[in-house]
Motif scaffolding. Sequence first.
Motif, PDB file in Angstrom:
ATOM      1  N   ASN A 101       0.816  -1.224   0.000  1.00 22.36           N
ATOM      2  CA  ASN A 101       0.000   0.000   0.000  1.00 22.36           C
ATOM      3  C   ASN A 101       0.849   1.275   0.000  1.00 22.36           C
ATOM      4  OD1 ASN A 101      -2.767   0.868  -0.065  1.00 22.36           O
ATOM      5  ND2 ASN A 101      -2.545   1.643   2.012  1.00 22.36           N
ATOM      6  N   MET A 102       2.099   1.190  -0.458  1.00 25.92           N
ATOM      7  CA  MET A 102       3.015   2.327  -0.376  1.00 25.92           C
ATOM      8  C   MET A 102       2.520   3.521  -1.178  1.00 25.92           C
ATOM      9  SD  MET A 102       6.735   0.509  -0.721  1.00 25.92           S
ATOM     10  CE  MET A 102       7.117  -1.002   0.148  1.00 25.92           C
ATOM     11  N   ASN A 103       2.182   3.293  -2.447  1.00 18.12           N
ATOM     12  CA  ASN A 103       1.767   4.419  -3.291  1.00 18.12           C
ATOM     13  C   ASN A 103       0.570   5.149  -2.710  1.00 18.12           C
ATOM     14  OD1 ASN A 103       3.779   4.158  -5.166  1.00 18.12           O
ATOM     15  ND2 ASN A 103       2.491   3.331  -6.802  1.00 18.12           N
ATOM     16  N   TYR A 104      -0.410   4.383  -2.228  1.00 20.22           N
ATOM     17  CA  TYR A 104      -1.610   5.017  -1.679  1.00 20.22           C
ATOM     18  C   TYR A 104      -1.259   5.867  -0.463  1.00 20.22           C
ATOM     19  CZ  TYR A 104      -6.317   5.752   0.056  1.00 20.22           C
ATOM     20  OH  TYR A 104      -7.480   6.347   0.483  1.00 20.22           O
ATOM     21  N   PHE A 105      -0.459   5.296   0.435  1.00 19.65           N
ATOM     22  CA  PHE A 105      -0.105   6.022   1.656  1.00 19.65           C
ATOM     23  C   PHE A 105       0.619   7.324   1.328  1.00 19.65           C
ATOM     24  CE2 PHE A 105       3.049   6.986   4.958  1.00 19.65           C
ATOM     25  CZ  PHE A 105       2.209   7.178   6.043  1.00 19.65           C
ATOM     26  N   PHE A 106       1.645   7.252   0.497  1.00 18.45           N
ATOM     27  CA  PHE A 106       2.424   8.453   0.226  1.00 18.45           C
ATOM     28  C   PHE A 106       1.658   9.454  -0.624  1.00 18.45           C
ATOM     29  CE2 PHE A 106       5.828   5.628   1.607  1.00 18.45           C
ATOM     30  CZ  PHE A 106       6.534   6.481   2.439  1.00 18.45           C
ATOM     31  N   ALA A 107       0.906   8.967  -1.610  1.00 21.55           N
ATOM     32  CA  ALA A 107       0.142   9.885  -2.465  1.00 21.55           C
ATOM     33  C   ALA A 107      -0.936  10.616  -1.678  1.00 21.55           C
ATOM     34  CB  ALA A 107      -0.490   9.113  -3.627  1.00 21.55           C
ATOM     35  N   ASN A 108      -1.427  10.001  -0.611  1.00 20.26           N
ATOM     36  CA  ASN A 108      -2.478  10.633   0.196  1.00 20.26           C
ATOM     37  C   ASN A 108      -1.933  11.319   1.444  1.00 20.26           C
ATOM     38  OD1 ASN A 108      -5.387   9.931  -0.876  1.00 20.26           O
ATOM     39  ND2 ASN A 108      -4.096   8.135  -1.251  1.00 20.26           N
ATOM     40  N   ASN A 109      -0.618  11.452   1.477  1.00 19.57           N
ATOM     41  CA  ASN A 109      -0.001  12.155   2.596  1.00 19.57           C
ATOM     42  C   ASN A 109       1.045  13.162   2.124  1.00 19.57           C
ATOM     43  OD1 ASN A 109      -0.979  11.116   5.381  1.00 19.57           O
ATOM     44  ND2 ASN A 109      -0.806   9.271   4.120  1.00 19.57           N
ATOM     45  N   GLY A 110       0.757  13.780   0.965  1.00 14.09           N
ATOM     46  CA  GLY A 110       1.534  14.945   0.553  1.00 14.09           C
ATOM     47  C   GLY A 110       2.686  14.710  -0.387  1.00 14.09           C
ATOM     48  N   TYR A 111       2.898  13.468  -0.846  1.00 12.07           N
ATOM     49  CA  TYR A 111       4.011  13.166  -1.736  1.00 12.07           C
ATOM     50  C   TYR A 111       3.516  12.901  -3.152  1.00 12.07           C
ATOM     51  CZ  TYR A 111       6.680  12.148   2.556  1.00 12.07           C
ATOM     52  OH  TYR A 111       7.293  12.216   3.776  1.00 12.07           O
ATOM     53  N   MET A 112       4.365  13.162  -4.132  1.00 12.02           N
ATOM     54  CA  MET A 112       4.159  12.611  -5.458  1.00 12.02           C
ATOM     55  C   MET A 112       4.819  11.237  -5.464  1.00 12.02           C
ATOM     56  SD  MET A 112       5.089  14.062  -9.275  1.00 12.02           S
ATOM     57  CE  MET A 112       6.857  14.086  -9.035  1.00 12.02           C
ATOM     58  N   ALA A 113       4.018  10.188  -5.641  1.00 15.38           N
ATOM     59  CA  ALA A 113       4.524   8.814  -5.584  1.00 15.38           C
ATOM     60  C   ALA A 113       5.004   8.378  -6.964  1.00 15.38           C
ATOM     61  CB  ALA A 113       3.446   7.869  -5.071  1.00 15.38           C
ATOM     62  N   ILE A 114       6.252   7.930  -7.033  1.00 17.43           N
ATOM     63  CA  ILE A 114       6.868   7.491  -8.284  1.00 17.43           C
ATOM     64  C   ILE A 114       7.420   6.088  -8.048  1.00 17.43           C
ATOM     65  CG2 ILE A 114       8.677   7.962  -9.982  1.00 17.43           C
ATOM     66  CD1 ILE A 114       8.601  10.906  -8.924  1.00 17.43           C
ATOM     67  N   ASP A 115       7.028   5.134  -8.902  1.00 13.96           N
ATOM     68  CA  ASP A 115       7.504   3.766  -8.688  1.00 13.96           C
ATOM     69  C   ASP A 115       8.073   3.173  -9.969  1.00 13.96           C
ATOM     70  OD1 ASP A 115       5.280   3.134 -10.205  1.00 13.96           O
ATOM     71  OD2 ASP A 115       4.346   1.846  -8.695  1.00 13.96           O
ATOM     72  N   ARG A 116       8.235   1.889  -9.975  1.00 10.62           N
ATOM     73  CA  ARG A 116       8.878   1.180 -11.090  1.00 10.62           C
ATOM     74  C   ARG A 116       8.171   1.424 -12.422  1.00 10.62           C
ATOM     75  NH1 ARG A 116      10.042  -5.335 -10.867  1.00 10.62           N
ATOM     76  NH2 ARG A 116      10.933  -5.597 -12.956  1.00 10.62           N
ATOM     77  N   SER A 117       6.870   1.639 -12.387  1.00 10.97           N
ATOM     78  CA  SER A 117       6.126   1.842 -13.630  1.00 10.97           C
ATOM     79  C   SER A 117       6.601   3.067 -14.394  1.00 10.97           C
ATOM     80  CB  SER A 117       4.628   1.953 -13.340  1.00 10.97           C
ATOM     81  OG  SER A 117       4.363   3.047 -12.479  1.00 10.97           O
ATOM     82  N   ALA A 118       7.275   3.993 -13.715  1.00 15.64           N
ATOM     83  CA  ALA A 118       7.806   5.183 -14.387  1.00 15.64           C
ATOM     84  C   ALA A 118       9.210   4.947 -14.931  1.00 15.64           C
ATOM     85  CB  ALA A 118       7.811   6.367 -13.417  1.00 15.64           C
TER      86      ALA A 118
END
Length: 651
Positions: A394-411
């Motif tokens: 649930n990393m992307n959801y947590f960070f995206a909903n707590n003020g971060y732009m979430a960037i992962d392997r898909s990018a």
Amino acid sequence: MPQAALSALPRISLDQLAPTTPRTVLLWRLARLFCVLALLTRLALIAKASAAAQVSWAEIPRVLLTGTGYDLIAMLYVLAPLALYLALMPQRWLALRVPRALLQAAVALGVFGFAYLSIVEYFFFDEFNARFNFIAVEYLVYPHEVFVNIWQSYPVGRGLAAAAVVTVLAVRWLRPVVAKIGTSGDSSQPLRLQALILFTLLACAHALVTLDTGRTQMNRVADELGANGVYSFFNAALNSRLDYTEYYLTVPEHEAAARVRRIVAQKNATFIPNAQNPLARKIVYPGPPKLLNVVVLLQESLGAEFIGAYGNSRGLTPHIDALARESVVFERTYATGTRTVRGMEAVTASFPPVPAESIVKRPHNERMFNWSSVMREKGYAPTFIYGGYGAFDNMNYFFANNGYMAIDRSAMATPRFSNIWGVSDEDLFDHALKVFDAQHARGERIFSVVMSTSNHKPFTFPAGIPGVKAQGGGREAGVRYADYAIGRFVEALRSRPYFDNTAIVIVADHGARVYGKEDFPLDSYRIPFLVYAPRHLARQRVSAVTSQLDVAPTVLGLLGISYDSAFFGRDVLAEPQLSGPVPLNHNRDVALLDNGYIHQLGFRKAASTVALDAQTNAQHPHGVDENGVRDAASLFQTAYMLYSRGLYGLH
């Protein structure tokens, strides 16, 4: 009771309990087979633990006795559905070929499953020094990553073959019995009585026995050996989202708030009157702040035991060691837990490890106060950059909903190297530099949490790196590669125009694994934490006990940034003479390390205190320190209250 009433009760003879029909024979044989597999598994684990001096010969009788009890209880749970089915199915139904074939297939699959689980448990114990627990449950939520990782890291083929051999032998032993089920001599009547007894025993076991019943808290590894993996797994699955106030020690809310305020207080903090969050406070530093770019390298499984700057003499980390010579190095930093998500919640949100699941994975974890809350207010553009797919844990959801732009392997479309956990650290850091370059070009202040993945089984890396085996190098290769990638990243960063105004924070998410007999073996929790900004921060070594919760407030303090805070951590440099406290988590248990003592809180409101030897960190029973235990309960209780009521913020 009158004699007439006694004579009216049904009489149960030993003949009625004996396996006399095919149905009862099948059930009893499966019970014996389950117990034999469980015993063989325990003996293999005892041999492994004994070879590592984790359990003494004097403890083995108690382990075997306790283990037999848990095996029998687990056997009752496992066989209950089959017993109910066989007791209720009419003879005419089971006389048909298809139902008997389905029963034969179900039995074969069940035997294969338990045989294979016994093999898996051996490797799970090797990795985590524990029977199946919350880690096993959480891993099954993400089967693709976990099963591929297992396939790449362990001898799965040989395990499957061994389980298949056991299954073939067991099926040959059981086939004649299954073939007789449904024949004229097969009555369900004896089994109904046995099933009634089975369910009665199961109800008693469920009411009277828990996972803590057999624990002595004298040797964690021995307690684990005395457990049963199947029982432990389902216990963890059923208790993954616990109500803290129901299962753990609590104190009155006003007392808890007062104690936690005392724990987080520092000389430059003023609590905000009438705030809903009792921790809301203003942190003030004199003079103008150093609004440097901040890059947090959150390193997978990088325990302090591997780092030269922390005492390792094997030369595994020359690049980190070189950076440490020009950094602020915190010598006694401890992780809050043994999972990545625990490190994430601690470093980015300064939030304690409330049992049993991290806030990163819990529902309703949006808009919680965290490091990005402060940085956004100061003009930063926070990013979270992860080398794997951020849906994991649930990393992307947590960070995206707590003020971060979430960037992962898909990018990261064309990585040079990757495995099941993500792209190589080199690819991760190269992509991070692209993100930072773009941010700098836009005039944004950089604040980024970069989470690595390479230092993890199956320990596979790009070929051609001196000292790093591409495959088969194990943990040593993982540490060497992590160090190499960090050194390469810092050298690339030096060529950027924003390098001189960038602070690099290196901190681990957790140690490599939990070693030791104690419930909370501290050496396994010790991690590196250093801040590298040589043009702005004078090098120093800090001996104050430091928690992962303290990372964000301490870095903000180094930069002199004043802010409103709700953090559970504190700036350890504001009052370095203070020692701790450090919250800890291991499976379902939590603890507070404070001033030479570990105050432990267990399931069903258990509490204990152990004393630490100042020189060796050896732990000794101390009895229950009431004041310390109430501090521990206050910290975790307040954290759970703030999360569950949506109050972990300032307003």
